[in-house]
Write a protein that holds these residues in place. Structure first.
Motif, PDB file in Angstrom:
ATOM      1  N   MET A 196       0.224  -1.401   0.100  1.00  0.00           N
ATOM      2  CA  MET A 196       0.258  -0.128   0.109  1.00  0.00           C
ATOM      3  C   MET A 196       1.083   1.319  -0.127  1.00  0.00           C
ATOM      4  N   THR A 197       1.881   1.406   0.635  1.00  0.00           N
ATOM      5  CA  THR A 197       2.974   2.047   0.616  1.00  0.00           C
ATOM      6  C   THR A 197       3.569   2.745  -0.578  1.00  0.00           C
ATOM      7  N   GLY A 198       4.074   1.569  -0.713  1.00  0.00           N
ATOM      8  CA  GLY A 198       4.903   1.194  -1.632  1.00  0.00           C
ATOM      9  C   GLY A 198       4.030   2.339  -3.446  1.00  0.00           C
ATOM     10  N   SER A 199       2.266   1.329  -3.434  1.00  0.00           N
ATOM     11  CA  SER A 199       1.386   2.346  -4.607  1.00  0.00           C
ATOM     12  C   SER A 199       1.173   3.709  -4.307  1.00  0.00           C
ATOM     13  N   ARG A 200       1.290   4.409  -2.797  1.00  0.00           N
ATOM     14  CA  ARG A 200       0.993   5.842  -2.639  1.00  0.00           C
ATOM     15  C   ARG A 200       2.119   6.849  -2.789  1.00  0.00           C
ATOM     16  N   ALA A 201       3.586   6.100  -2.727  1.00  0.00           N
ATOM     17  CA  ALA A 201       4.682   6.691  -3.186  1.00  0.00           C
ATOM     18  C   ALA A 201       4.467   5.949  -4.811  1.00  0.00           C
ATOM     19  N   GLU A 202       4.481   5.079  -5.573  1.00  0.00           N
ATOM     20  CA  GLU A 202       4.328   5.284  -6.490  1.00  0.00           C
ATOM     21  C   GLU A 202       3.617   6.326  -7.268  1.00  0.00           C
ATOM     22  N   THR A 203       2.304   6.376  -6.962  1.00  0.00           N
ATOM     23  CA  THR A 203       1.497   7.630  -7.542  1.00  0.00           C
ATOM     24  C   THR A 203       1.382   8.770  -6.625  1.00  0.00           C
ATOM     25  N   ALA A 204       2.090   9.145  -5.970  1.00  0.00           N
ATOM     26  CA  ALA A 204       2.888  11.035  -5.269  1.00  0.00           C
ATOM     27  C   ALA A 204       3.951  10.913  -6.304  1.00  0.00           C
ATOM     28  N   TYR A 205       4.606   9.568  -6.956  1.00  0.00           N
ATOM     29  CA  TYR A 205       6.133  10.313  -7.448  1.00  0.00           C
ATOM     30  C   TYR A 205       5.417  10.658  -8.894  1.00  0.00           C
ATOM     31  N   ALA A 206       4.724   9.959  -9.360  1.00  0.00           N
ATOM     32  CA  ALA A 206       4.168  10.350 -10.810  1.00  0.00           C
ATOM     33  C   ALA A 206       3.401  11.637 -11.062  1.00  0.00           C
ATOM     34  N   ARG A 207       2.710  11.656 -10.052  1.00  0.00           N
ATOM     35  CA  ARG A 207       2.293  13.322  -9.831  1.00  0.00           C
ATOM     36  C   ARG A 207       3.461  14.566 -10.132  1.00  0.00           C
ATOM     37  N   ALA A 208       5.000  13.879  -9.175  1.00  0.00           N
ATOM     38  CA  ALA A 208       5.825  15.127  -9.393  1.00  0.00           C
ATOM     39  C   ALA A 208       6.187  14.926 -11.022  1.00  0.00           C
ATOM     40  N   ILE A 209       6.275  13.567 -11.074  1.00  0.00           N
ATOM     41  CA  ILE A 209       7.034  13.784 -12.447  1.00  0.00           C
ATOM     42  C   ILE A 209       6.352  14.410 -13.382  1.00  0.00           C
ATOM     43  N   THR A 210       4.418  14.022 -13.206  1.00  0.00           N
ATOM     44  CA  THR A 210       4.224  14.716 -14.121  1.00  0.00           C
ATOM     45  C   THR A 210       3.947  16.657 -14.327  1.00  0.00           C
ATOM     46  N   ALA A 211       4.240  16.634 -12.797  1.00  0.00           N
ATOM     47  CA  ALA A 211       4.436  18.366 -12.636  1.00  0.00           C
ATOM     48  C   ALA A 211       5.387  18.939 -13.566  1.00  0.00           C
ATOM     49  N   PHE A 212       6.672  17.899 -12.725  1.00  0.00           N
ATOM     50  CA  PHE A 212       7.961  19.001 -13.233  1.00  0.00           C
ATOM     51  C   PHE A 212       8.057  18.584 -14.936  1.00  0.00           C
ATOM     52  N   SER A 213       7.412  18.075 -15.730  1.00  0.00           N
ATOM     53  CA  SER A 213       7.661  18.430 -17.039  1.00  0.00           C
ATOM     54  C   SER A 213       6.636  18.865 -17.709  1.00  0.00           C
ATOM     55  N   THR A 214       5.958  20.097 -17.409  1.00  0.00           N
ATOM     56  CA  THR A 214       5.259  21.144 -17.642  1.00  0.00           C
ATOM     57  C   THR A 214       6.693  22.512 -17.406  1.00  0.00           C
ATOM     58  N   PRO A 215       6.025  22.873 -18.664  1.00  0.00           N
ATOM     59  CA  PRO A 215       6.849  24.399 -18.908  1.00  0.00           C
ATOM     60  C   PRO A 215       7.363  25.140 -18.008  1.00  0.00           C
ATOM     61  N   THR A 216       5.515  24.975 -16.654  1.00  0.00           N
ATOM     62  CA  THR A 216       5.998  25.815 -15.952  1.00  0.00           C
ATOM     63  C   THR A 216       7.535  25.746 -14.967  1.00  0.00           C
ATOM     64  N   LEU A 217       7.235  24.219 -13.677  1.00  0.00           N
ATOM     65  CA  LEU A 217       7.749  24.390 -13.676  1.00  0.00           C
ATOM     66  C   LEU A 217       9.933  23.919 -14.131  1.00  0.00           C
ATOM     67  N   ASP A 218      10.025  23.777 -15.200  1.00  0.00           N
ATOM     68  CA  ASP A 218      10.815  23.286 -16.376  1.00  0.00           C
ATOM     69  C   ASP A 218      11.556  25.055 -16.548  1.00  0.00           C
TER      70      ASP A 218
END
Length: 487
Positions: A1-23
Motif C-alpha cells: 500500500m505504501t509503495g502504491s501511494r509512493a508511486e502515485t505521488a512520484y508519478a504526480r511529481a514527474i507530471t508536474a515537473f514535465s510542465t513548462p512552468t516547472l521546467d
C-alpha cells in the motif's frame, strides 16, 4: 500500500515537473529566463514586437556577459537574442503571433505562472497572516451560505451579519470617529491583495490559450473535411461556451468581465487603490509592491482585453476559413508544405550538399505569332485647323497663351532691313510685350537671320496680370525678312 501511494505521488511529481512552468524554474538558465522575461513584459506591456524583443534580449545578454556572469558555470545561454527567443517559443514559454499585421511575442500561461511563483517566493515574506486566514474563512463562509438550502439557517446567518454591521454603525455614530486597523494589520491585508492579484494574469492567459487551441482544432477539422462544416462550427460554439462556464479560468474571466463592464465599478476600484497608496501604512511597502498595487485595475483590463482579442481572432480566422474553404486546394497546399518541410529536413544535416541554382528555368511560351497587323492608320489624319479659325474661350485665356506670331511678324516687317532686337521689343505694344512674346520675337529673328552684337541687352517684359520681369541676353542684330537674309 505504501509503495502504491509512493508511486502515485512520484508519478504526480514527474507530471508536474514535465510542465513548462516547472521546467522554466528548474532549468539550467532559470535565473536568466525569469529576469529577462520580467524585463521584457509587464502589466502595461503584454506583447513585444519580435524585432524589439530580439534587440532588447541581446542587450541583456551583452550586459550580463560584460559583468562576468558567463565566466564560471555557464549561467547564460549561448547564441543571439533571436536564437534564445526562438528556443523559448519551442519550449512553450513564449507565444508568437500576429497582432495588427505585426509579429509579436506574448508570455504563455506557463511563463506567467512561473513568474508569479518566482515573484511570490523572492518578493518578501510568506506568512500565515490574519488577512490570509480571514480570506479563507470568508470564502468558506460564503460557500456555505451559497450552498445552504434551509431557509431558517440562511436567515439566521444573514441576521447575524446584519447585527454585526448595525453594531459597527452604532459605535461610529456614538464616538464620531472610525478607528482604522493598525499599520501592521493593514500591511498584511495589502500583501494578501497582491497575492490574489498575481494569480489573475495566468488565468486570463490560460483562457486565451484555450481559445487559440480551439481555433487550431476547428481549422484542422475544416481542412481535413471529415465532417460537415455546420457540425464543426456547432462543436466550436459549444466548446467556447464551456470554457467560460466549466473551468476556473473561464469563471474568473466571466467575473472580471462583469467588473470591467461596469465603468463606475472599475473607476471606484482605481480610486480605492490610489487612496490606499496615500495611507501611512503604504510606506511600509517596497517600490515593487506599490507598483503592483497601483496596477491591479490595469492588469485586470489587460487580461480581459487579451481574452477578447483571442476570441475575436479565433472568430475571424474561422470565418475566413469557412468562406474560402476549398478541400482540393487545401490538400494541395498541405502536400506542398509537406514536400517543402521534407526538403528542408534533407538540407539540415551537417554533411548535406545543396546544389546551387545556377540559372532560372525558362518559361515554355509555345508558338508565337510570326505576323502582325498593319500598324499604319487606315487614312491620313485631318489637317490642322488654321489659327485664324480658332475661337478662344475668352480674352483672358488668349492673354496667357503662346506668342502672338501674326502681330509680331507684321511689326517686324515695318522695322527696316535690320534692327536691334532689344529696342524693337521695348517698342512692342503692351499686349505683345509678354515673356512668351520675347521668345517669339527671338524665333522670328533666328528664322530671318541674325548676328551677335556687342554688349548685353536688357528688356522688361509685361505679364497679363500687370507684373513685370527683366531679362538679359547678348545683343542681337536681326533682319526683318528672310529675303533680305538671302541677298
Amino acid at each position: 500500500m505504501t509503495g502504491s501511494r509512493a508511486e502515485t505521488a512520484y508519478a504526480r511529481a514527474i507530471t508536474a515537473f514535465s510542465t513548462p512552468t516547472l521546467d522554466l524554474l528548474h532549468g539550467r538558465f532559470a535565473p536568466f529566463v525569469v529576469a529577462s522575461l520580467t524585463l521584457l513584459f509587464n502589466a502595461d506591456r503584454a506583447s513585444v514586437a519580435v524585432a524589439d524583443a530580439h534587440a532588447e534580449l541581446a542587450e541583456v545578454l551583452d550586459e550580463l556577459r560584460a559583468a562576468g556572469y558567463d565566466e564560471d558555470d555557464r549561467r547564460l545561454p549561448s547564441g543571439s537574442g533571436r536564437d534564445v527567443c526562438r528556443n523559448w517559443v519551442r519550449l512553450g514559454w513564449l507565444i508568437q503571433q500576429i497582432d495588427d499585421d505585426i509579429e509579436v511575442y506574448r508570455l504563455s500561461a506557463h511563463a506567467v505562472a512561473a513568474l508569479e511563483i518566482s515573484g511570490r517566493t523572492g518578493g518578501g515574506r510568506t506568512r500565515v497572516s490574519n488577512s490570509r486566514v480571514r480570506t479563507l474563512l470568508d470564502a468558506v463562509e460564503h460557500l456555505s451560505v451559497s450552498a445552504e438550502v434551509d431557509p431558517v439557517r440562511r436567515l439566521s446567518r444573514l441576521q447575524a451579519e446584519r447585527d454585526v454591521i448595525d453594531a459597527e454603525i452604532a459605535r461610529i455614530q456614538d464616538s464620531g470617529r472610525a478607528e482604522p486597523a493598525d499599520d501592521e494589520e493593514l500591511l498584511e491585508e495589502a500583501e494578501n491583495v497582491l497575492h490574489l492579484a498575481r494569480e489573475l494574469p495566468a488565468d486570463f492567459t490560460r483562457v486565451a490559450e484555450s481559445l487559440r487551441a480551439m481555433q487550431r482544432d476547428v481549422v484542422a477539422h475544416l481542412r481535413r473535411d471529415e465532417r460537415p462544416t455546420s457540425e464543426v462550427l456547432r462543436e466550436y460554439l459549444q466548446r467556447a461556451q464551456d470554457v467560460m462556464q466549466s473551468t476556473p479560468e473561464g469563471r474568473a474571466f466571466a467575473g472580471a468581465l462583469r467588473l470591467i463592464g461596469d465603468p463606475e465599478r472599475i473607476d471606484a476600484l482605481t480610486e480605492q487603490l490610489r487612496g490606499l497608496l496615500d495611507q501611512p501604512f503604504a510606506r511600509m511597502l517596497d517600490g515593487t509592491q506599490r507598483a503592483e498595487l497601483d496596477a491591479i485595475a490595469r492588469r485586470m483590463e489587460l487580461g480581459v482585453e487579451e481574452v477578447l482579442a483571442a476570441q475575436r481572432r479565433a472568430s475571424h480566422v474561422i470565418t475566413g476559413q469557412v468562406k474560402t474553404h476549398d478541400p482540393l486546394r487545401d490538400r494541395q497546399i498541405d502536400d506542398l508544405l509537406r514536400d517543402v518541410i521534407a526538403g528542408l529536413h534533407g538540407w539540415s544535416g551537417p554533411a548535406a550538399v545543396v546544389d546551387p541554382v545556377r540559372s532560372m528555368p525558362l518559361a515554355d511560351l509555345g508558338h508565337l505569332r510570326q505576323t502582325t497587323s498593319d500598324i499604319r492608320p487606315p487614312r491620313a489624319p485631318a489637317p490642322l485647323t488654321d489659327a485664324d479659325d480658332v475661337d478662344f474661350l475668352d480674352h483672358d485665356t488668349r492673354a496667357w497663351g503662346g506668342p502672338r506670331y501674326a502681330e509680331l511678324e507684321e511689326y517686324v516687317a515695318g522695322l527696316g532691313a535690320q534692327f536691334d532686337l532689344a529696342e524693337a521689343f521695348r517698342a512692342v505694344p503692351d499686349a505683345a510685350r509678354r515673356p512668351v512674346d520675347l521668345l517669339g520675337l527671338l524665333e522670328i529673328a533666328h528664322r530671318n537671320g541674325l548676328t551677335d552684337g556687342d554688349g548685353i541687352s536688357t528688356v522688361e517684359a509685361l505679364r497679363p496680370d500687370g507684373t513685370t520681369r527683366r531679362f538679359a541676353f547678348g545683343a542681337v542684330i536681326a533682319r526683318s525678312t528672310k529675303e533680305d537674309a538671302d541677298e
